[in-house]
Write an enzyme that holds these catalytic residues in place. Structure first.
Site, PDB file in Angstrom:
ATOM      1  N   CYS A 126       0.850  -1.193   0.000  1.00  0.00           N
ATOM      2  CA  CYS A 126       0.000   0.000   0.000  1.00  0.00           C
ATOM      3  C   CYS A 126       0.888   1.246   0.000  1.00  0.00           C
ATOM      4  O   CYS A 126       1.766   1.386   0.844  1.00  0.00           O
ATOM      5  CB  CYS A 126      -0.908   0.005   1.216  1.00  0.00           C
ATOM      6  SG  CYS A 126      -1.976  -1.441   1.274  1.00  0.00           S
ATOM      7  N   GLY A 131       2.570  -9.080   6.218  1.00  0.00           N
ATOM      8  CA  GLY A 131       2.814  -8.288   7.413  1.00  0.00           C
ATOM      9  C   GLY A 131       2.736  -6.826   7.035  1.00  0.00           C
ATOM     10  O   GLY A 131       2.810  -6.466   5.858  1.00  0.00           O
ATOM     11  N   GLY A 132       2.572  -5.978   8.029  1.00  0.00           N
ATOM     12  CA  GLY A 132       2.458  -4.553   7.748  1.00  0.00           C
ATOM     13  C   GLY A 132       1.382  -4.296   6.718  1.00  0.00           C
ATOM     14  O   GLY A 132       0.250  -4.759   6.855  1.00  0.00           O
ATOM     15  N   ASP A 133       1.749  -3.592   5.665  1.00  0.00           N
ATOM     16  CA  ASP A 133       0.791  -3.286   4.597  1.00  0.00           C
ATOM     17  C   ASP A 133       1.137  -4.025   3.305  1.00  0.00           C
ATOM     18  O   ASP A 133       0.822  -3.562   2.222  1.00  0.00           O
ATOM     19  CB  ASP A 133       0.728  -1.773   4.357  1.00  0.00           C
ATOM     20  CG  ASP A 133       2.063  -1.186   3.922  1.00  0.00           C
ATOM     21  OD1 ASP A 133       3.113  -1.787   4.217  1.00  0.00           O
ATOM     22  OD2 ASP A 133       2.061  -0.116   3.284  1.00  0.00           O
ATOM     23  N   GLU A 134       1.766  -5.193   3.451  1.00  0.00           N
ATOM     24  CA  GLU A 134       2.116  -6.012   2.291  1.00  0.00           C
ATOM     25  C   GLU A 134       1.216  -7.242   2.216  1.00  0.00           C
ATOM     26  O   GLU A 134       1.032  -7.955   3.201  1.00  0.00           O
ATOM     27  CB  GLU A 134       3.579  -6.462   2.356  1.00  0.00           C
ATOM     28  CG  GLU A 134       4.555  -5.355   2.066  1.00  0.00           C
ATOM     29  CD  GLU A 134       5.979  -5.864   1.938  1.00  0.00           C
ATOM     30  OE1 GLU A 134       6.771  -5.172   1.292  1.00  0.00           O
ATOM     31  OE2 GLU A 134       6.302  -6.937   2.478  1.00  0.00           O
TER      32      GLU A 134
END
Length: 186
Positions: free
Chosen positions: A51, A91-94
């Site tokens: 993102c 994880g995160g925005d991946e």
């Protein structure tokens, strides 16, 4: 049963996590090898989506809103893909989308372009209209790798290439991308 589910799924989005994704990639590779992929022209694509400027959402609206945004993104990904495709959160925005049953690398293009188009719509988060764009890297088996690690690395290289082109776009992996990464590392 619940512990097993938690071990292989993201707690926030309930999507498969990295551990489950690796299992699914290995299973897809094994199935394709049994079908003699090169002879039949069967392929699968790994789309790595990141993102664009997601950190701004967390920094501006807080992590609770960021979490709601990630849940909305995961729902959008589920709606944009076929039931046979795998959507996972690294994880995160991946996020990762595995597209199976492709005859050639270009068969992934309409799916990627649809994803980019759908992410131009607004998301309603805490009574705010937010727009997110994504940068996508595409790696295709067997052309771009024969192991989960290779495919992830190459999709990641292609995704960073997309970000370098200005975000909100996609790139197919090329071997020149890895040569450039190696050159910068050296």
């Amino acid at each position: 049963k619940q512990l097993t589910h938690l071990a292989f799924h993201d707690a926030l989005t309930n999507l498969p996590n990295r551990a489950q994704l690796l299992i699914e990639i290995k299973a897809a590779l094994m199935q394709l090898h049994q079908q003699a992929t090169v002879a039949t022209g069967r392929r699968f694509a790994m789309l790595l989506l990141d993102c664009d400027r997601f950190k701004l959402v967390n920094d501006s609206l807080g992590h609770a809103s960021g979490d709601k945004f990630l849940i909305a993104i995961s729902e959008q990904l589920r709606q944009c893909t076929r039931a046979s495709d795998t959507v996972a959160r690294l994880g995160g925005d991946e996020f990762i989308v595995l597209l199976g049953g492709l005859k050639s690398a270009v068969d992934a293009r309409p799916v990627v372009e649809n994803l980019l188009e759908r992410f131009r719509d607004t998301f309603k988060i805490d009574e705010r209209d937010l727009i997110v764009t994504v940068s996508v890297g595409v790696a295709v088996h067997p052309d771009d790798g024969d192991t989960p690690t290779e495919l992830l690395r190459n999709a990641d290289s292609a995704m960073y290439h997309s970000k370098g082109k200005g975000r909100n776009t996609y790139s197919y992996f090329t071997h020149a991308m890895n040569r450039e990464v190696s050159r910068r590392f050296a």
